[in-house]
Design an enzyme around this catalytic site. Structure first.
Site, PDB file in Angstrom:
ATOM      1  N   GLY A 247      54.594  55.747  61.141  1.00  0.00           N
ATOM      2  CA  GLY A 247      53.879  54.548  60.733  1.00  0.00           C
ATOM      3  C   GLY A 247      54.088  53.450  61.754  1.00  0.00           C
ATOM      4  O   GLY A 247      55.000  53.520  62.579  1.00  0.00           O
ATOM      5  N   LYS A 248      53.237  52.442  61.729  1.00  0.00           N
ATOM      6  CA  LYS A 248      53.401  51.293  62.617  1.00  0.00           C
ATOM      7  C   LYS A 248      52.520  50.169  62.104  1.00  0.00           C
ATOM      8  O   LYS A 248      51.439  50.408  61.547  1.00  0.00           O
ATOM      9  CB  LYS A 248      52.985  51.622  64.054  1.00  0.00           C
ATOM     10  CG  LYS A 248      53.675  50.759  65.094  1.00  0.00           C
ATOM     11  CD  LYS A 248      55.126  51.174  65.293  1.00  0.00           C
ATOM     12  CE  LYS A 248      55.756  50.461  66.471  1.00  0.00           C
ATOM     13  NZ  LYS A 248      57.102  50.961  66.765  1.00  0.00           N
ATOM     14  N   GLY A 249      52.969  48.947  62.293  1.00  0.00           N
ATOM     15  CA  GLY A 249      52.172  47.827  61.823  1.00  0.00           C
ATOM     16  C   GLY A 249      52.473  46.569  62.594  1.00  0.00           C
ATOM     17  O   GLY A 249      53.349  46.538  63.457  1.00  0.00           O
TER      18      GLY A 249
ATOM     19  N   ASP B 172      60.572  45.339  65.258  1.00  0.00           N
ATOM     20  CA  ASP B 172      59.879  45.706  66.493  1.00  0.00           C
ATOM     21  C   ASP B 172      59.732  44.422  67.301  1.00  0.00           C
ATOM     22  O   ASP B 172      60.422  43.439  67.033  1.00  0.00           O
ATOM     23  CB  ASP B 172      58.522  46.347  66.151  1.00  0.00           C
ATOM     24  CG  ASP B 172      58.005  47.247  67.279  1.00  0.00           C
ATOM     25  OD1 ASP B 172      57.848  46.754  68.402  1.00  0.00           O
ATOM     26  OD2 ASP B 172      57.754  48.436  67.023  1.00  0.00           O
TER      27      ASP B 172
END
Length: 432
Positions: free
Chosen positions: A121-123, A162
């Site tokens: 996942g990444k956002g 991040d």
């Protein structure tokens, strides 16, 4: 390094390729290349080219002056065949949907390479965090947590820090989620402060894993680490920890940089004395050193090992020919474009991919998740010992694949990842 006429032609053709490639395009090209190396059902490869879901949300923020600004947020959930989605949450003005999807794909491969029970996942939010006061950043984070609350959770999707976010950001996110759920849920995010269930060693883990893998690569090529020169682009949490640990191992760190430029000393820098971005924002250039260099020049230094640990797409078709390092260890996510990787390969530059090298972050996030589930806390020594064991196990798996298939380090890592993901998908099947 000398270059044959055939290599020069190949490099010229690669230079002709467009350099506006998105993270998603790069990730898909890497997947297609790796698919030719392993016996995987084409249907599985086709499924892996696409994310399962992408959420796009509006995030309104009441600014300190009373005005309202609406920001755009994303959360890409690529694949969960091996477990919940896992990946960072970044605040940066250049966040895009395609970037989030591409990075979530890399997280899928990274978790599989490390054999973790997670998917990718990444956002992120399209915002410059430097433009926000502390209170504005908190309110933005809490509102974003509410907007994506139905899509995240300890068994669904677990964000982590991040670019532009940190342990405090994760604390706000966890608190906002927990308040709405009616119970404290520390496992909804990782990278929290230890007082809230965060793991000791989490912040340093990506840099520590880069250093561990660099040490193993140096040994693999029968080099003496005490005679090895290293340049590190990006002296933040990843680059600084990697540089300092390699310094402790005996390597000579001749150059480091931050967003404003770099410092260079052919006799070696005292990396423990150079301030990191966290210790003194943009302080690298203020450190007394024999020479100042640009970030671009750092990438072209004649060193044994180059570690790009800042942002993506810094080694491109335009400068890959000028990279004089023998080994590139990817500390950042996606620092080498597809075209640049082909040039480096043709010039016999060994490139160890991000999905192996910086996987310490997600690995210690997994340890944190386990600690949260069991309501137990591990010591820093146990975390670092467990990380060392996990990284060496993954290194052995990738090394074995490289030897068996006679491929690059990146292709070998993809062989390991794809084999595990394909086996899981074959076992679970496809819902009608």
């Amino acid at each position: 390094m000398a270059q044959s006429e055939e290599n020069a032609v190949a490099a010229e053709e690669s230079n002709a390729e467009p350099e506006s490639e998105t993270a998603l395009e790069t990730a898909r090209r890497q997947l297609e290349r790796a698919a030719g190396l392993v016996d995987v059902n084409p249907g599985i490869i086709e499924r892996l080219k696409h994310p399962t879901k992408v959420q796009r949300v509006a995030v309104p923020l009441k600014r300190d002056d009373g005005t309202v600004t609406v920001y755009t947020g994303y959360r890409s959930q690529h694949d969960d065949v091996r477990g919940p989605y896992k990946g960072g949450l970044r605040y940066h003005p250049n966040v895009t949907e395609d970037e989030c999807v591409g990075l979530s794909m890399w997280m899928t491969w990274k978790c599989a390479v490390m054999d973790l029970p997670f998917g990718g996942g990444k956002g992120g939010i399209v915002v410059d965090p430097k433009d926000l006061s502390l209170g504005e950043k908190e309110r933005l984070t809490r509102r974003f947590a509410e907007e994506v609350r139905d899509f995240v959770g300890p068994e669904k999707d677990i964000p982590a820090p991040d670019m532009g976010t940190d342990a405090q950001t994760m604390a706000w996110f966890m608190d906002a989620y927990s308040m709405q759920e009616g119970e404290t849920q520390p496992g909804v995010v990782t990278g929290k402060p230890p007082v809230l269930g965060g793991s000791y060693g989490r912040a340093a883990a990506p840099g520590r894993s880069v250093a561990i893998i660099a040490r193993e690569v140096i040994d693999h090529y029968e080099m003496d680490i005490e005679e090895t020169t290293v340049a590190v682009q990006g002296f933040g949490s990843v680059g600084a920890n990697a540089a300092r640990i390699l310094d402790d191992y005996g390597a000579t760190i001749v150059a480091v940089s931050d967003v404003n430029g770099g410092i260079y000393d052919p006799d070696g820098l005292d990396t423990h004395a150079v301030p990191t971005h966290e210790e003194q924002p943009e302080g690298v250039m203020k450190y007394d050193s024999p020479a100042k260099i640009s970030n671009e020049d750092l990438l072209e230094l004649d060193v044994d090992v180059l570690i790009p640990a800042a942002i993506g797409d810094v080694i491109t078709a335009e400068n890959a020919e000028d990279v004089r390092a023998d080994i590139v260890i990817e500390g950042a996510n996606g620092p080498t474009t597809f075209a640049a990787a082909e040039i480096l390969e043709s010039n016999d530059v060994a490139v160890v991919p991000d999905i192996l090298a910086n996987a310490g972050g997600v690995t210690v996030s997994y340890f944190e998740w386990l600690q949260n589930i069991n309501r137990r806390s591990w010591s820093l020594k146990r975390v670092n010992d467990e990380l060392e064991t996990a990284m060496l196990r993954a290194w052995d798996d990738v090394s074995d694949a490289k030897a068996e298939f006679d491929v690059t380090w990146r292709d070998a890592a993809y062989v390991v990842a794809l084999s595990r993901i394909a086996e899981a998908k074959e076992s679970r099947g496809l819902w009608p």
